[in-house]
Design an enzyme around this catalytic site. Structure first.
Site, PDB file in Angstrom:
ATOM      1  N   CYS A  14       0.738  -1.008   0.015  1.00 18.81           N
ATOM      2  CA  CYS A  14      -0.056   0.031  -0.020  1.00 18.81           C
ATOM      3  C   CYS A  14       0.744   1.157  -0.073  1.00 18.81           C
ATOM      4  CB  CYS A  14      -0.638  -0.017   1.217  1.00 18.81           C
ATOM      5  SG  CYS A  14      -2.021   1.258   1.439  1.00 18.81           S
ATOM      6  N   PRO A  15       0.604   2.322  -0.725  1.00 22.29           N
ATOM      7  CA  PRO A  15      -0.667   2.574  -1.592  1.00 22.29           C
ATOM      8  C   PRO A  15      -0.389   1.900  -3.271  1.00 22.29           C
ATOM      9  CG  PRO A  15       0.605   4.582  -1.443  1.00 22.29           C
ATOM     10  CD  PRO A  15       1.537   3.442  -0.796  1.00 22.29           C
TER      11      PRO A  15
END
Length: 75
Positions: A14-15
């Site tokens: 992430c992200p």
């Protein structure tokens, strides 16, 4: 499920799966489906929230052998 485009986001934290999904969605027409493959456990919550907030539809998701697959239809 048939997808017009497949995005390989395996191994990304992430992200990055969201960043790559956002970019890939710009290449699709409304109503077309993007298939995403990810290994990040947070991807389900992230992609569900992202799709809802951007007007796209998370059509389906599966998990097998630590690979999460998502199908998002462009709104």
């Amino acid at each position: 499920m048939k997808a017009e485009k497949v995005l390989d986001a395996k191994g990304l934290a992430c992200p990055m799966p969201i960043v790559k999904t956002k970019k890939a969605m710009t290449e699709l027409e409304a109503g077309q489906v993007l298939e995403i493959h990810a290994t990040d456990k947070g991807a389900k919550n992230d992609l569900t929230a992202w799709a809802k907030s951007t007007g796209h539809e998370l059509v389906a998701d599966t998990a097998e052998n630590d690979v999460y697959k998502f199908w998002i239809r462009k709104g």
